[in-house]
Scaffold this active site. Structure first.
Site, PDB file in Angstrom:
ATOM      1  N   ARG A 122     -11.753   3.655  -0.975  1.00  0.00           N
ATOM      2  CA  ARG A 122     -12.672   4.708  -1.422  1.00  0.00           C
ATOM      3  C   ARG A 122     -14.044   4.196  -1.862  1.00  0.00           C
ATOM      4  NH1 ARG A 122      -7.494   6.610  -2.983  1.00  0.00           N
ATOM      5  NH2 ARG A 122      -7.035   8.742  -2.265  1.00  0.00           N
TER       6      ARG A 122
ATOM      7  N   SER B  75       0.822  -1.207   0.000  1.00  0.00           N
ATOM      8  CA  SER B  75       0.000   0.000   0.000  1.00  0.00           C
ATOM      9  C   SER B  75       0.855   1.256   0.000  1.00  0.00           C
ATOM     10  CB  SER B  75      -0.904   0.018   1.246  1.00  0.00           C
ATOM     11  OG  SER B  75      -1.634   1.228   1.339  1.00  0.00           O
TER      12      SER B  75
ATOM     13  N   ARG C 183     -11.390  -1.259  -7.890  1.00  0.00           N
ATOM     14  CA  ARG C 183     -12.730  -0.703  -8.047  1.00  0.00           C
ATOM     15  C   ARG C 183     -13.803  -1.749  -8.323  1.00  0.00           C
ATOM     16  NH1 ARG C 183     -10.238   2.567  -5.847  1.00  0.00           N
ATOM     17  NH2 ARG C 183      -9.646   4.662  -6.544  1.00  0.00           N
TER      18      ARG C 183
ATOM     19  N   HIS D 246      -0.778   4.059   0.810  1.00  0.00           N
ATOM     20  CA  HIS D 246      -1.756   4.870   1.559  1.00  0.00           C
ATOM     21  C   HIS D 246      -2.686   5.622   0.610  1.00  0.00           C
ATOM     22  CE1 HIS D 246      -2.724   5.955   5.732  1.00  0.00           C
ATOM     23  NE2 HIS D 246      -3.131   7.122   5.272  1.00  0.00           N
TER      24      HIS D 246
END
Length: 340
Positions: free
Chosen positions: A292, A235, A272, A237
């Site tokens: 997200r 990751s 996504r 972030h």
């Protein structure tokens, strides 16, 4: 999901545009907010690295009803997906829902979908308080992440999180670059291998497991193994701490080659849909973390929104498995990636 996204767009106005394609372009430099740091190159690189992966379509097989169940960190999951630890809805997402409502939606929605949600940490204290309360409400079925605080705060927060009844703890060491916390008088910093080993030994003494989030190189993945981490998260972030890092999908194969089989490998960054999940598994991940999109679903529809997002994601993953000849998660190997 269309209605949920429209509601989230309305509630997050000025903080997130809920773009049709969440690629970091419209929100570049919007930190705090949902964007990427400065030029947002790291955020955009996450998306682009995944987009460059092409899949081999195979249909001469019998995998018409695939099984996407898996076991990660001792959790039996309906699919290899975990909600990433995100907090601070008041200053990152507009505050239209409370921190408590948000944490409840993510943790409760994840549990209902047969997966698990992580909760975040930060300033003010209500961020970790709301997250911990959501884990308690769901009988310990959640993973608290603690930031790499300086001084006594780090251990104190691990002790508090222990009371939730959780069986896994995480540290997002990639948050060490959040200068906003230092400006608030609550500094975070990188941790030496010895500091991490001491902390991980303590967690293991509690008969719990430890996730180290923020690994982007094979050498640090090997260090994570050496200090006893049970899992890592590849990751950057979400592109929110260091500009111009490569996308996580680009570094994942090297990390997997270095430590696969020695600990569980998770990855986040730009995931996504179900095809993205399949790509990351083929590149070497055991499971993915999603940030997200789950945040948008939680703001737009609370727990119902989170459950609907997971249902959509699972359907997409199963479809991708059928179209790549993958009957089980174990069948999702580099063979599904086109290398022409």
């Amino acid at each position: 999901m269309k209605e949920i996204k429209e509601k989230a767009r309305e509630l997050m106005k000025g903080f997130c545009r809920v773009c049709k394609v969440c690629d970091g372009k419209a929100c570049a430099g919007e930190v705090p907010g949902m964007g990427g740091l400065n030029t947002a190159a790291s955020f955009k690189n996450n998306i682009e690295a995944l987009a460059q992966i092409r899949l081999n379509m195979r249909l001469l097989h019998a995998a018409s009803e695939p099984d996407c169940r898996c076991t990660v960190l001792g959790y039996d999951l309906a699919m290899p997906v975990i909600a990433a630890p995100i907090g601070g809805v008041s200053f990152n997402m507009g505050g239209a829902v409370s921190e408590e409502e948000y944490a409840d939606a993510v943790v409760g929605g994840s549990k209902a979908a047969g997966v698990i949600g992580c909760v975040g940490d930060g300033v003010p204290p209500f961020i970790h308080e709301a997250g911990n309360a959501a884990v308690v409400k769901n009988d310990g079925h959640g993973i608290p992440f603690i930031k790499p605080w300086e001084g006594d705060e780090m251990l104190e927060k691990f002790e508090v999180a222990r009371k939730t009844g959780c069986s896994t703890f995480g540290m997002d060491v990639d948050a060490a670059g959040l200068i906003t916390l230092r400006q608030m008088g609550r500094p975070v910093s990188p941790k030496s291998p010895q500091e991490l080993k001491n902390l991980i030994d303590l967690v293991h003494d509690w008969d719990a497991k430890f996730i180290l989030k923020g690994i982007m190189t094979p050498d640090e993945a090997k260090l994570a193994v050496e200090v006893g981490a049970d899992a890592i998260v590849v990751s950057n972030h979400g592109g929110r701490v260091l500009d111009h890092t490569p996308g996580t999908a680009a570094v994942l194969p090297g990390v997997a080659q270095a430590v696969s089989g020695k600990l569980d490998i998770l990855v986040d960054g730009g995931i996504r849909d179900g095809a993205d999940v399949l790509k990351m598994l083929a590149l070497g991940a055991d499971a993915v973390m999603i940030g997200r999109p789950i945040s948008v679903a939680a703001v737009g529809g609370l727990q119902d929104g989170v459950e609907k997002y997971y249902a959509t994601l699972k359907g997409q993953l199963l479809q991708a498995m059928v179209l790549t000849g993958s009957q089980t998660i174990a069948d999702i190997t580099p063979r599904v990636i086109f290398n022409g």
